[in-house]
Structure formats: structure tokens, C-alpha cells
Design a protein around this motif. Structure first.
Motif, PDB file in Angstrom:
ATOM      1  N   ARG A  12     -59.663  58.400  24.125  1.00 30.17           N
ATOM      2  CA  ARG A  12     -58.346  58.991  23.224  1.00 30.17           C
ATOM      3  C   ARG A  12     -58.993  59.731  22.129  1.00 30.17           C
ATOM      4  NH1 ARG A  12     -56.284  57.066  18.433  1.00 30.17           N
ATOM      5  NH2 ARG A  12     -54.117  57.301  18.157  1.00 30.17           N
ATOM      6  N   LEU A  13     -58.682  61.044  22.032  1.00 32.00           N
ATOM      7  CA  LEU A  13     -59.151  61.831  21.041  1.00 32.00           C
ATOM      8  C   LEU A  13     -58.329  61.951  19.736  1.00 32.00           C
ATOM      9  CD1 LEU A  13     -61.460  64.187  20.962  1.00 32.00           C
ATOM     10  CD2 LEU A  13     -59.865  65.701  21.793  1.00 32.00           C
ATOM     11  N   PRO A  14     -58.771  61.517  18.676  1.00 34.85           N
ATOM     12  CA  PRO A  14     -58.011  61.167  17.535  1.00 34.85           C
ATOM     13  C   PRO A  14     -57.515  62.633  16.742  1.00 34.85           C
ATOM     14  CG  PRO A  14     -60.102  60.223  17.176  1.00 34.85           C
ATOM     15  CD  PRO A  14     -60.253  61.000  18.474  1.00 34.85           C
ATOM     16  N   PRO A  15     -56.260  62.636  16.254  1.00 34.08           N
ATOM     17  CA  PRO A  15     -55.864  63.627  15.877  1.00 34.08           C
ATOM     18  C   PRO A  15     -56.737  64.347  14.490  1.00 34.08           C
ATOM     19  CG  PRO A  15     -54.108  61.960  16.059  1.00 34.08           C
ATOM     20  CD  PRO A  15     -55.325  61.203  16.211  1.00 34.08           C
ATOM     21  N   HIS A  16     -57.499  63.925  13.974  1.00 33.46           N
ATOM     22  CA  HIS A  16     -58.324  64.549  13.099  1.00 33.46           C
ATOM     23  C   HIS A  16     -59.292  65.253  13.437  1.00 33.46           C
ATOM     24  CE1 HIS A  16     -61.078  61.005  13.658  1.00 33.46           C
ATOM     25  NE2 HIS A  16     -61.871  62.033  13.312  1.00 33.46           N
ATOM     26  N   LEU A  17     -59.279  65.307  14.952  1.00 35.52           N
ATOM     27  CA  LEU A  17     -60.435  66.220  15.629  1.00 35.52           C
ATOM     28  C   LEU A  17     -60.072  67.662  16.309  1.00 35.52           C
ATOM     29  CD1 LEU A  17     -63.013  63.649  17.420  1.00 35.52           C
ATOM     30  CD2 LEU A  17     -63.311  64.901  15.087  1.00 35.52           C
ATOM     31  N   ASP A  23     -63.989  70.899  23.490  1.00 40.42           N
ATOM     32  CA  ASP A  23     -65.404  70.697  23.915  1.00 40.42           C
ATOM     33  C   ASP A  23     -66.022  70.135  22.991  1.00 40.42           C
ATOM     34  OD1 ASP A  23     -64.872  71.705  26.573  1.00 40.42           O
ATOM     35  OD2 ASP A  23     -66.644  73.290  26.409  1.00 40.42           O
ATOM     36  N   GLU A  24     -66.156  70.576  21.525  1.00 39.96           N
ATOM     37  CA  GLU A  24     -66.660  69.955  20.473  1.00 39.96           C
ATOM     38  C   GLU A  24     -65.898  68.520  20.110  1.00 39.96           C
ATOM     39  OE1 GLU A  24     -68.253  73.968  17.759  1.00 39.96           O
ATOM     40  OE2 GLU A  24     -66.004  73.351  17.762  1.00 39.96           O
ATOM     41  N   ALA A  25     -64.734  68.784  19.906  1.00 40.77           N
ATOM     42  CA  ALA A  25     -64.201  67.395  19.692  1.00 40.77           C
ATOM     43  C   ALA A  25     -64.369  65.977  20.649  1.00 40.77           C
ATOM     44  CB  ALA A  25     -62.587  67.461  19.582  1.00 40.77           C
ATOM     45  N   ILE A  26     -64.511  66.367  21.777  1.00 36.64           N
ATOM     46  CA  ILE A  26     -64.752  65.455  22.784  1.00 36.64           C
ATOM     47  C   ILE A  26     -66.409  64.999  22.610  1.00 36.64           C
ATOM     48  CG2 ILE A  26     -65.407  65.073  25.182  1.00 36.64           C
ATOM     49  CD1 ILE A  26     -62.537  66.362  25.824  1.00 36.64           C
ATOM     50  N   LYS A  27     -67.222  66.111  22.503  1.00 39.02           N
ATOM     51  CA  LYS A  27     -68.669  65.764  22.158  1.00 39.02           C
ATOM     52  C   LYS A  27     -68.711  64.793  20.989  1.00 39.02           C
ATOM     53  CE  LYS A  27     -73.249  67.505  22.031  1.00 39.02           C
ATOM     54  NZ  LYS A  27     -74.198  68.704  22.039  1.00 39.02           N
ATOM     55  N   GLY A  56     -57.329  65.998  32.084  1.00 39.68           N
ATOM     56  CA  GLY A  56     -56.188  65.283  31.280  1.00 39.68           C
ATOM     57  C   GLY A  56     -55.765  66.144  29.989  1.00 39.68           C
ATOM     58  N   GLY A  57     -55.760  65.456  28.869  1.00 44.00           N
ATOM     59  CA  GLY A  57     -55.272  66.069  27.860  1.00 44.00           C
ATOM     60  C   GLY A  57     -53.662  65.609  27.745  1.00 44.00           C
ATOM     61  N   PHE A  58     -53.352  64.296  28.223  1.00 47.95           N
ATOM     62  CA  PHE A  58     -52.293  63.969  28.138  1.00 47.95           C
ATOM     63  C   PHE A  58     -52.119  63.138  26.921  1.00 47.95           C
ATOM     64  CE2 PHE A  58     -53.692  63.520  32.672  1.00 47.95           C
ATOM     65  CZ  PHE A  58     -52.741  64.231  33.386  1.00 47.95           C
ATOM     66  N   ILE A  59     -50.674  63.212  26.446  1.00 48.63           N
ATOM     67  CA  ILE A  59     -50.290  62.641  25.117  1.00 48.63           C
ATOM     68  C   ILE A  59     -49.195  61.617  25.755  1.00 48.63           C
ATOM     69  CG2 ILE A  59     -48.808  63.078  22.873  1.00 48.63           C
ATOM     70  CD1 ILE A  59     -50.108  65.687  22.797  1.00 48.63           C
ATOM     71  N   SER A  66     -54.463  62.681  22.232  1.00 49.24           N
ATOM     72  CA  SER A  66     -54.292  63.203  23.413  1.00 49.24           C
ATOM     73  C   SER A  66     -55.364  62.278  24.136  1.00 49.24           C
ATOM     74  CB  SER A  66     -54.706  64.754  23.788  1.00 49.24           C
ATOM     75  OG  SER A  66     -56.001  64.947  22.885  1.00 49.24           O
ATOM     76  N   THR A  67     -55.274  62.063  25.548  1.00 46.65           N
ATOM     77  CA  THR A  67     -56.225  61.111  26.243  1.00 46.65           C
ATOM     78  C   THR A  67     -56.989  62.183  27.359  1.00 46.65           C
ATOM     79  OG1 THR A  67     -55.039  59.168  26.010  1.00 46.65           O
ATOM     80  CG2 THR A  67     -56.473  59.077  27.851  1.00 46.65           C
ATOM     81  N   TYR A  68     -58.300  62.048  27.740  1.00 45.79           N
ATOM     82  CA  TYR A  68     -59.061  62.742  28.343  1.00 45.79           C
ATOM     83  C   TYR A  68     -59.861  61.869  29.428  1.00 45.79           C
ATOM     84  CZ  TYR A  68     -57.763  66.897  25.688  1.00 45.79           C
ATOM     85  OH  TYR A  68     -57.071  67.948  24.886  1.00 45.79           O
TER      86      TYR A  68
END
Length: 210
Positions: A12-17, A23-27, A56-59, A66-68
Motif C-alpha cells: 500500500r503506497l501511502p499518500p504522503h509519497l 518508481d521512487e515512491a515504491i522503492k 496495479g495502482g488500485f485505490i 494506491s495498492t501495487y
């Protein structure tokens, strides 16, 4: 000692990223989740080497993140049985030695894997602390005022990996017990060429004199 391990993980990619590229946010999130963590049977995670794929990238409803699903490679530390490693002395007590690689400190040399015969010399007014001495040579030399083969941390120590275990997380931690270690390496120095590196320089000199 170090391996590349391919892993697939859903995160789950937090909104603050979101101000970063994907790529940078996931890393960044992978580093937060995995670096300096131990994965059982895999080892200690040292670095995110690369990202192979992002899907992915689903919300999901009610969630602002978003979820990847990410496939990536980690550099992990996982020594193999029989590997020779050089470390530094961290602690020495009546139960044996504890060694450190700088980034990993849970390396133990128990008494039965020290050179034979060895003896423990306690430091006065300390709790179970001291130094180990290998009584190599004749009895008179072994009991001299300053023994030759001392483990005091003055130089690097070569050891051979005897086992690597991944203990289960305890439900309760007994009072005054050592902090839980998710990966523990047990080593031996009870073979020719192992132990403080200066030992074998001195042993060669003794043989030459003889």
C-alpha cells in the motif's frame, strides 16, 4: 555471504509519497518495509537492488492510498555453513564470544567451539566479563605472566560458520534475558587458521624457530 533474492510483494503506497514518481515512491516504501529486517530462511535484508515490475495502482473504496504488486530484488546477507568470515570481537564472557560484522552482531562462538584447551580469565569487578586464552604450547608457557594466544579484540577474528538459525518470536521474554535476535549465527574457531589473525603469524614464527 550476500545473495540476490527475487521477491513479489503487494504494498500500500501511502499518500504522503505521491509527490514522487511511482518508481521512487515504491522503492522508498520497500526500503522502509524490508531494510535491516530478517526474513526467515532468506536472511538479513541489506538493500533494494532493483525493481523488476510494478502492477496495479488500485485505490480501494474508503482508502486514499494506491495498492501495487511489485516484483523486486533484494541484496540479503545469509552466510552458508562452512563459510569463513572475518569479524571483530564484540563481547567475551564465560559462555564464549560474541562477534560483530558492523552491520550484524548476533554471531556467537560457544565454549565448546573455542580452541582446545582454552581457559577463561575474568576481569575483576565486572559481571561475567573477561578474556579467553588458548593454552597452545607447553604448560610453563601457558601459565606465563602474559599468555601469547589471547582473544582480546585487538585484531580481526576468522571463524567458520557452524549453523544459521531463525528463532521463533517468543510469546514472553524472560526478565534480564538477551534481546530477541531473528537470525543467529553460530561459529567455530577450533580449527587451524581460525581465531585472531595474529595467532597464525606467531605460530609460523614458532615453527620456524623449532
Amino acid at each position: 555471504m550476500f545473495y540476490l533474492s527475487l521477491i513479489e510483494h503487494t504494498l500500500r503506497l501511502p499518500p504522503h509519497l505521491l509527490h514522487l514518481s511511482v518508481d521512487e515512491a515504491i522503492k522508498s516504501e520497500l526500503e522502509t518495509l524490508f531494510l535491516d529486517k530478517v526474513i526467515a530462511k532468506l536472511g538479513l535484508c541489506i538493500s533494494v537492488y532493483d525493481i523488476r515490475s510494478i502492477k496495479g495502482g488500485f485505490i480501494f473504496p474508503g482508502d486514499g492510498a494506491s495498492t501495487y504488486t511489485v516484483e523486486f530484488r533484494l541484496i540479503v546477507f545469509r552466510p552458508f555453513i562452512g563459510e569463513i568470515i572475518v569479524a571483530k570481537l564484540k563481547e567475551s564472557d564465560a559462555s564464549g564470544l560474541r562477534l560483530s560484522l558492523g552491520f550484524f552482531d548476533d554471531i556467537y562462538i560457544p565454549v565448546h567451539l573455542l580452541p582446545t584447551p582454552s581457559r577463561f580469565e575474568a576481569i575483576p569487578n565486572t559481571r561475567n566479563q573477561g578474556r579467553w586464552i588458548w593454552d597452545f604450547g607447553d604448560a610453563e608457557e601457558a601459565q606465563s605472566e602474559e599468555p601469547r594466544f589471547v582473544i582480546d579484540g585487538s585484531d580481526p577474528i576468522k571463524f567458520r560458520v557452524d549453523s544459521v538459525i531463525y528463532p521463533s518470536i517468543p510469546l514472553e521474554q524472560p526478565e534480564n534475558s538477551k534481546p530477541f535476535a531473528p537470525m543467529v549465527i553460530t561459529g567455530t574457531i577450533n580449527y587451524d587458521g581460525l581465531g585472531p589473525v595474529s595467532w597464525w603469524e606467531e605460530a609460523e614464527m614458532i615453527q620456524e624457530d623449532e
